[in-house]
Design a protein around this motif. Sequence first.
Motif, PDB file in Angstrom:
ATOM      1  N   ILE A 115       1.362   3.007 -12.936  1.00  0.00           N
ATOM      2  CA  ILE A 115       1.658   2.249 -11.674  1.00  0.00           C
ATOM      3  C   ILE A 115       1.577   0.597 -11.892  1.00  0.00           C
ATOM      4  O   ILE A 115       2.497  -0.047 -11.500  1.00  0.00           O
ATOM      5  CB  ILE A 115       1.087   2.624 -10.475  1.00  0.00           C
ATOM      6  N   LEU A 116       0.484   0.289 -12.534  1.00  0.00           N
ATOM      7  CA  LEU A 116       0.159  -1.217 -12.579  1.00  0.00           C
ATOM      8  C   LEU A 116       1.123  -2.021 -13.499  1.00  0.00           C
ATOM      9  O   LEU A 116       1.323  -3.085 -13.095  1.00  0.00           O
ATOM     10  CB  LEU A 116      -1.281  -1.243 -13.208  1.00  0.00           C
ATOM     11  N   GLN A 175       2.165  -9.181 -21.867  1.00  0.00           N
ATOM     12  CA  GLN A 175       0.718  -9.728 -22.396  1.00  0.00           C
ATOM     13  C   GLN A 175      -0.065  -8.323 -22.076  1.00  0.00           C
ATOM     14  O   GLN A 175      -1.370  -8.314 -22.020  1.00  0.00           O
ATOM     15  CB  GLN A 175       0.150 -10.707 -21.568  1.00  0.00           C
ATOM     16  N   GLY A 176       0.599  -7.135 -22.218  1.00  0.00           N
ATOM     17  CA  GLY A 176       0.104  -5.923 -21.974  1.00  0.00           C
ATOM     18  C   GLY A 176      -0.539  -5.589 -20.566  1.00  0.00           C
ATOM     19  O   GLY A 176      -1.186  -4.498 -20.359  1.00  0.00           O
ATOM     20  N   GLY A 177      -0.075  -6.314 -19.667  1.00  0.00           N
ATOM     21  CA  GLY A 177      -0.465  -6.241 -18.415  1.00  0.00           C
ATOM     22  C   GLY A 177       0.893  -5.798 -17.557  1.00  0.00           C
ATOM     23  O   GLY A 177       1.596  -4.775 -17.845  1.00  0.00           O
ATOM     24  N   VAL A 178       1.349  -6.602 -16.659  1.00  0.00           N
ATOM     25  CA  VAL A 178       2.772  -6.308 -15.978  1.00  0.00           C
ATOM     26  C   VAL A 178       3.783  -6.577 -16.726  1.00  0.00           C
ATOM     27  O   VAL A 178       3.942  -7.496 -17.914  1.00  0.00           O
ATOM     28  CB  VAL A 178       2.823  -7.783 -14.694  1.00  0.00           C
ATOM     29  N   SER A 179       4.758  -5.650 -16.756  1.00  0.00           N
ATOM     30  CA  SER A 179       5.849  -5.716 -17.570  1.00  0.00           C
ATOM     31  C   SER A 179       6.793  -6.850 -17.289  1.00  0.00           C
ATOM     32  O   SER A 179       6.844  -7.567 -16.184  1.00  0.00           O
ATOM     33  CB  SER A 179       6.550  -4.435 -17.046  1.00  0.00           C
ATOM     34  N   SER A 187       4.141  -2.216 -10.490  1.00  0.00           N
ATOM     35  CA  SER A 187       3.832  -2.335  -9.142  1.00  0.00           C
ATOM     36  C   SER A 187       2.375  -3.057  -9.094  1.00  0.00           C
ATOM     37  O   SER A 187       1.316  -2.355  -9.730  1.00  0.00           O
ATOM     38  CB  SER A 187       3.831  -1.163  -8.501  1.00  0.00           C
ATOM     39  N   ALA A 188       2.069  -3.989  -8.225  1.00  0.00           N
ATOM     40  CA  ALA A 188       0.824  -4.491  -7.939  1.00  0.00           C
ATOM     41  C   ALA A 188       0.202  -3.638  -6.960  1.00  0.00           C
ATOM     42  O   ALA A 188       0.571  -2.919  -6.199  1.00  0.00           O
ATOM     43  CB  ALA A 188       0.981  -6.052  -7.482  1.00  0.00           C
ATOM     44  N   LEU A 189      -1.237  -3.896  -7.109  1.00  0.00           N
ATOM     45  CA  LEU A 189      -2.091  -3.128  -6.041  1.00  0.00           C
ATOM     46  C   LEU A 189      -2.035  -3.943  -4.561  1.00  0.00           C
ATOM     47  O   LEU A 189      -1.704  -5.032  -4.644  1.00  0.00           O
ATOM     48  CB  LEU A 189      -3.586  -3.467  -6.216  1.00  0.00           C
ATOM     49  N   PRO A 190      -1.954  -3.123  -3.503  1.00  0.00           N
ATOM     50  CA  PRO A 190      -2.176  -3.924  -2.413  1.00  0.00           C
ATOM     51  C   PRO A 190      -3.104  -4.806  -2.338  1.00  0.00           C
ATOM     52  O   PRO A 190      -4.042  -4.874  -2.587  1.00  0.00           O
ATOM     53  CB  PRO A 190      -2.300  -2.846  -1.167  1.00  0.00           C
ATOM     54  N   LEU A 203       0.689  -1.194  -0.042  1.00  0.00           N
ATOM     55  CA  LEU A 203      -0.077  -0.119  -0.103  1.00  0.00           C
ATOM     56  C   LEU A 203       1.044   1.093  -0.014  1.00  0.00           C
ATOM     57  O   LEU A 203       0.629   2.225  -0.608  1.00  0.00           O
ATOM     58  CB  LEU A 203      -1.024  -0.076   1.339  1.00  0.00           C
ATOM     59  N   LYS A 204       1.956   1.194   0.662  1.00  0.00           N
ATOM     60  CA  LYS A 204       3.152   2.371   0.792  1.00  0.00           C
ATOM     61  C   LYS A 204       3.291   2.600  -0.640  1.00  0.00           C
ATOM     62  O   LYS A 204       3.705   3.786  -0.950  1.00  0.00           O
ATOM     63  CB  LYS A 204       4.083   1.960   1.786  1.00  0.00           C
ATOM     64  N   ILE A 205       4.075   1.535  -1.300  1.00  0.00           N
ATOM     65  CA  ILE A 205       4.687   1.596  -2.524  1.00  0.00           C
ATOM     66  C   ILE A 205       3.579   2.226  -3.338  1.00  0.00           C
ATOM     67  O   ILE A 205       3.958   3.409  -4.201  1.00  0.00           O
ATOM     68  CB  ILE A 205       5.029   0.125  -3.124  1.00  0.00           C
ATOM     69  N   TRP A 206       2.435   1.463  -3.431  1.00  0.00           N
ATOM     70  CA  TRP A 206       1.176   2.173  -4.481  1.00  0.00           C
ATOM     71  C   TRP A 206       1.142   3.677  -4.026  1.00  0.00           C
ATOM     72  O   TRP A 206       1.076   4.749  -4.966  1.00  0.00           O
ATOM     73  CB  TRP A 206       0.012   1.438  -4.226  1.00  0.00           C
ATOM     74  N   ASN A 207       0.757   4.150  -2.774  1.00  0.00           N
ATOM     75  CA  ASN A 207       0.356   5.543  -2.590  1.00  0.00           C
ATOM     76  C   ASN A 207       1.643   6.405  -3.004  1.00  0.00           C
ATOM     77  O   ASN A 207       1.410   7.598  -3.307  1.00  0.00           O
ATOM     78  CB  ASN A 207      -0.049   5.598  -1.331  1.00  0.00           C
ATOM     79  N   ALA A 208       2.770   5.779  -2.518  1.00  0.00           N
ATOM     80  CA  ALA A 208       3.962   6.820  -2.907  1.00  0.00           C
ATOM     81  C   ALA A 208       4.283   7.128  -4.532  1.00  0.00           C
ATOM     82  O   ALA A 208       4.653   8.159  -4.893  1.00  0.00           O
ATOM     83  CB  ALA A 208       5.236   6.124  -2.371  1.00  0.00           C
TER      84      ALA A 208
END
Length: 226
Positions: free
Chosen positions: A94-95, A165-169, A98-101, A59-64
């Motif tokens: 971000i996605l 696949q167009g999602g996660v790098s 980085s994954a969502l929390p 969550l911290k990574i996402w919000n930062a």
Amino acid sequence: MNIDILLGKTQEHLVPLEGTKYLVHHQMLKDFLRLQQNATQAGFDLQIASAFRDYARQLKIWNAKATGERQLLDDQERPLEFSKLSPTQIVFAILRWSALPGCSRHHWGSDIDVYDANTQAAADVKLVPSECIGTGPAAKLHEWLDSQFSQKNDFGFFRPFVTDQGGVSPERWHLSYYPISRRVIDVYTFSLFKRNIEESEIIFKEIILEHAQEIFQRYMMSFDLP
Ligand SMILES: [Zn+2]
């Protein structure tokens, strides 16, 4: 399976990896040590750069990243100019990296990021594609892993993020322990995904929920199989 394991909200499934600060799933420890030992025999020092990560950390990574405190990168690892992006563009930028929390495979204890400590100091590891190909410091280690995996001498591990696949790098450094991660994926439903976001303190929650189905499919359920 305890839902909290899926969401990174418990450590009951984990054991410490001796001599490191990392926690891994207790069922994967033996096979990881075997993989590491075989790598040593082949001349590599296969070490972990990231293993279990809990919900709060994700969550911290996402919000930062969502506030521009942490740099966002484009597909070619180039910095993006935060102020020029719309909220929706920020979410998808971000996605990519980085994954969502609640949605990171690192919550499960089954997934690890690896590097070669013979060629790179831990502090220098960035976990970017260029490290793992060509003349990158982890390229030889990954060539060796390729040869092991293609011989089905995979120790239970595989790379879930190799093809784009167009999602996660693509993340060659990210290994997943199939006997565990497969079981998690089998029980991780869209309704759990949605409820997790609804209950979280995440920045851009409304935008994420608006694109919930697409995000779940593209960034959680699209990955390579062994
Ligand atoms: Zn990873």
